[in-house]
Design a protein around this motif. Sequence first.
Motif, short mmCIF file in Angstrom:
data_model
loop_
_atom_site.label_atom_id
_atom_site.label_comp_id
_atom_site.label_asym_id
_atom_site.label_seq_id
_atom_site.Cartn_x
_atom_site.Cartn_y
_atom_site.Cartn_z
N SER A 57 40.74 -43.87 -25.77
CA SER A 57 41.35 -44.66 -26.85
C SER A 57 40.30 -45.47 -27.60
N ASP A 58 39.19 -44.83 -27.95
CA ASP A 58 38.08 -45.44 -28.70
C ASP A 58 37.40 -46.58 -27.96
N GLN A 59 37.55 -46.66 -26.63
CA GLN A 59 36.92 -47.70 -25.84
C GLN A 59 36.08 -47.06 -24.74
N VAL A 60 34.84 -47.57 -24.56
CA VAL A 60 33.98 -47.08 -23.49
C VAL A 60 34.55 -47.58 -22.16
N VAL A 61 34.85 -46.63 -21.27
CA VAL A 61 35.43 -46.98 -19.98
C VAL A 61 34.58 -46.51 -18.80
N GLY A 62 33.49 -45.80 -19.09
CA GLY A 62 32.60 -45.34 -18.04
C GLY A 62 31.22 -45.07 -18.58
N HIS A 63 30.23 -45.08 -17.68
CA HIS A 63 28.84 -44.88 -18.10
C HIS A 63 28.05 -44.30 -16.94
N ILE A 64 27.17 -43.36 -17.26
CA ILE A 64 26.20 -42.84 -16.30
C ILE A 64 24.88 -42.66 -17.02
N MET A 65 23.80 -43.02 -16.34
CA MET A 65 22.47 -42.89 -16.93
C MET A 65 21.54 -42.23 -15.92
N PHE A 66 20.72 -41.32 -16.41
CA PHE A 66 19.67 -40.72 -15.61
C PHE A 66 18.35 -41.18 -16.20
N SER A 67 17.44 -41.63 -15.32
CA SER A 67 16.16 -42.15 -15.80
C SER A 67 15.01 -41.48 -15.07
N LYS A 68 13.84 -41.60 -15.66
CA LYS A 68 12.62 -41.05 -15.05
C LYS A 68 12.35 -41.78 -13.73
N LEU A 69 11.91 -41.02 -12.72
CA LEU A 69 11.56 -41.60 -11.43
C LEU A 69 10.34 -40.87 -10.90
N PRO A 70 9.14 -41.36 -11.25
CA PRO A 70 7.94 -40.71 -10.74
C PRO A 70 7.84 -40.88 -9.22
N ILE A 71 7.48 -39.81 -8.53
CA ILE A 71 7.37 -39.82 -7.08
C ILE A 71 5.93 -39.48 -6.73
N GLU A 72 5.24 -40.41 -6.05
CA GLU A 72 3.87 -40.17 -5.63
C GLU A 72 3.86 -39.55 -4.24
N MET A 73 3.14 -38.41 -4.14
CA MET A 73 3.10 -37.71 -2.87
C MET A 73 1.75 -37.01 -2.72
N ASP A 74 1.03 -37.36 -1.70
CA ASP A 74 -0.27 -36.75 -1.41
C ASP A 74 -1.21 -36.81 -2.61
N GLY A 75 -1.21 -37.93 -3.31
CA GLY A 75 -2.10 -38.11 -4.46
C GLY A 75 -1.61 -37.49 -5.74
N ASP A 76 -0.53 -36.79 -5.71
CA ASP A 76 0.09 -36.20 -6.90
C ASP A 76 1.30 -37.01 -7.34
N VAL A 77 1.67 -36.88 -8.58
CA VAL A 77 2.88 -37.52 -9.08
C VAL A 77 3.86 -36.44 -9.52
N LEU A 78 5.03 -36.46 -8.91
CA LEU A 78 6.09 -35.52 -9.28
C LEU A 78 7.02 -36.23 -10.23
N ARG A 79 7.51 -35.51 -11.23
CA ARG A 79 8.45 -36.10 -12.18
C ARG A 79 9.88 -35.89 -11.69
N GLY A 80 10.46 -36.97 -11.22
CA GLY A 80 11.83 -36.91 -10.72
C GLY A 80 12.78 -37.61 -11.69
N THR A 81 14.05 -37.48 -11.41
CA THR A 81 15.09 -38.13 -12.21
C THR A 81 16.09 -38.77 -11.25
N ALA A 82 16.49 -39.97 -11.59
CA ALA A 82 17.48 -40.68 -10.75
C ALA A 82 18.62 -41.13 -11.61
#
Length: 82
Positions: A57-82
């Motif tokens: 009914s023209d009103q925001v009633v829910g929200h979900i957001m996915f954001s960048k989440l860099p993961i450092e592992m063994d000297g590398d950075v993996l591009r994750g999403t949360a």
Amino acid sequence: MLQSRHPAWSIREETPADYDAIRAVNRLAFKREGEARLVDQLRADGDVVASLVTVESDQVVGHIMFSKLPIEMDGDVLRGTA
């Protein structure tokens, strides 16, 4: 634009016009201010991958957001999403 239809509601990408309503939804859902501020900061930092709202009914009633989440592992950075 991503669009999903249900008889009473729809899901779409957020727009700047939704920001106040998204803050209100997050305050209501989490019973505190922190998550609303986090969403604003993720946007300001350019870390948003996707942000969707549910509208009824023209009103925001829910929200979900996915954001960048860099993961450092063994000297590398993996591009994750949360």
